[in-house]
Write a protein that holds these residues in place. Structure first.
Motif, PDB file in Angstrom:
ATOM      1  N   ASP A  76     -14.857 -10.428 -34.293  1.00 50.68           N
ATOM      2  CA  ASP A  76     -14.479  -9.786 -33.033  1.00 50.68           C
ATOM      3  C   ASP A  76     -13.443 -10.625 -32.282  1.00 50.68           C
ATOM      4  O   ASP A  76     -12.461 -10.097 -31.752  1.00 50.68           O
ATOM      5  N   ALA A  77     -13.687 -11.929 -32.234  1.00 53.67           N
ATOM      6  CA  ALA A  77     -12.784 -12.816 -31.507  1.00 53.67           C
ATOM      7  C   ALA A  77     -11.397 -12.869 -32.140  1.00 53.67           C
ATOM      8  O   ALA A  77     -10.404 -13.146 -31.446  1.00 53.67           O
ATOM      9  N   ARG A  78     -11.322 -12.599 -33.423  1.00 56.00           N
ATOM     10  CA  ARG A  78     -10.051 -12.660 -34.147  1.00 56.00           C
ATOM     11  C   ARG A  78      -9.415 -11.277 -34.322  1.00 56.00           C
ATOM     12  O   ARG A  78      -8.382 -11.161 -35.002  1.00 56.00           O
ATOM     13  N   THR A  79     -10.026 -10.251 -33.731  1.00 52.63           N
ATOM     14  CA  THR A  79      -9.506  -8.896 -33.853  1.00 52.63           C
ATOM     15  C   THR A  79      -9.375  -8.298 -32.457  1.00 52.63           C
ATOM     16  O   THR A  79     -10.227  -7.507 -32.017  1.00 52.63           O
ATOM     17  N   PRO A  80      -8.325  -8.642 -31.722  1.00 51.06           N
ATOM     18  CA  PRO A  80      -8.223  -8.202 -30.328  1.00 51.06           C
ATOM     19  C   PRO A  80      -7.916  -6.715 -30.151  1.00 51.06           C
ATOM     20  O   PRO A  80      -8.265  -6.139 -29.130  1.00 51.06           O
ATOM     21  N   ALA A  81      -7.279  -6.092 -31.133  1.00 51.57           N
ATOM     22  CA  ALA A  81      -6.885  -4.693 -30.996  1.00 51.57           C
ATOM     23  C   ALA A  81      -8.081  -3.772 -31.263  1.00 51.57           C
ATOM     24  O   ALA A  81      -8.669  -3.829 -32.350  1.00 51.57           O
ATOM     25  N   ARG A  85     -10.391  -3.154 -34.752  1.00 49.90           N
ATOM     26  CA  ARG A  85     -11.848  -3.349 -34.798  1.00 49.90           C
ATOM     27  C   ARG A  85     -12.519  -2.100 -35.361  1.00 49.90           C
ATOM     28  O   ARG A  85     -13.425  -2.186 -36.203  1.00 49.90           O
ATOM     29  N   SER A 203      -2.750 -15.113 -35.753  1.00 48.46           N
ATOM     30  CA  SER A 203      -2.568 -13.841 -35.065  1.00 48.46           C
ATOM     31  C   SER A 203      -1.321 -13.120 -35.569  1.00 48.46           C
ATOM     32  O   SER A 203      -0.385 -13.735 -36.077  1.00 48.46           O
ATOM     33  N   ASP A 208      -1.103  -5.782 -34.373  1.00 49.65           N
ATOM     34  CA  ASP A 208      -2.046  -5.289 -33.366  1.00 49.65           C
ATOM     35  C   ASP A 208      -1.447  -4.116 -32.599  1.00 49.65           C
ATOM     36  O   ASP A 208      -2.078  -3.067 -32.426  1.00 49.65           O
TER      37      ASP A 208
END
Length: 224
Positions: A76-81, A85, A203, A208
């Protein structure tokens, strides 16, 4: 170690749902960033060393036996979009369904019970690899290859590229896949001492943003 299981898991015909996704390639083609073989190779290399590296690290850590729920938080922390997710969990749900039908494993059952709406695909991949008797490095290889194999295959359809040229792109990126898989597996070893912060967190802001644009596009060939 059941190395032959690696072939089953990495086979594009394994019913994990990846055929419906382009890994951002469709939006890149629409935007004109991928136009030909050369730009496809550039796109694929960038994707491999960012989102591919992150996925490989998560998969390797899950295959090493680290708590998949903690790895879910790391994913989750590495998938901001939000769109990415959603895609990751959708693919994870499909992979988990296929994996449970293929390998009988209590760890897969436990993950399905804990995440009935879907876990992140790299985490599911790592747990699946572990249940199939594969090593963390094997899981990292599958994740790294998938991160570019899907987009390259999708671009053949999107741009009507020569499949032989597309296969050559993957072959030329083989040394990069080696590098990414090794780095991911090495990072997974450090989770024992450093926690999930040891895992790659590269990133790719353009991927994203493209994912969010693609999610609201009315006319599209691929789900992502």
């Amino acid at each position: 170690m059941n190395r032959a299981a690696l072939l089953v898991l990495a086979d594009g015909r394994f019913p994990a749902g990846g055929h419906a996704h382009s890994g951002g390639a469709e939006e890149a083609v629409t935007a004109g960033r991928v136009r030909d073989v050369a730009s496809l190779e550039e796109f694929s290399r960038g994707r491999l060393h960012t989102s591919g590296l992150v996925a490989a690290g998560l998969a390797a850590a899950a295959a090493a036996g680290h708590d998949p729920l903690l790895l879910e938080e790391a994913a989750d922390a590495r998938t901001p979009a939000p769109a990415l997710r959603h895609t990751s969990r959708r693919l994870g749900r499909q992979l988990l369904r296929a994996a449970r039908a293929t390998w009988s494993c209590a760890e897969l059952d436990a993950l399905a019970a804990a995440r009935p709406r879907g876990a992140h695909q790299p985490v599911v991949l790592g747990v699946t690899a572990r249940c199939a008797g594969l090593a963390p490095l094997d899981a990292a290889y599958v994740a790294a290859y998938e991160s570019i194999g899907g987009p390259v295959t999708a671009t053949v359809r999107l741009l009507r590229l020569d499949p032989f040229d597309a296969a050559a792109v993957l072959a030329r990126l083989a040394p990069d896949i080696d590098h990414v898989a090794a780095a991911a597996a090495e990072a997974a070893q450090r989770v024992h001492t450093d926690g999930t912060a040891a895992l790659p967190a590269a990133s790719a802001p353009l991927l994203d943003m493209a994912a969010e644009q693609h999610a609201v596009r009315s006319a599209r060939l691929f789900a992502s």
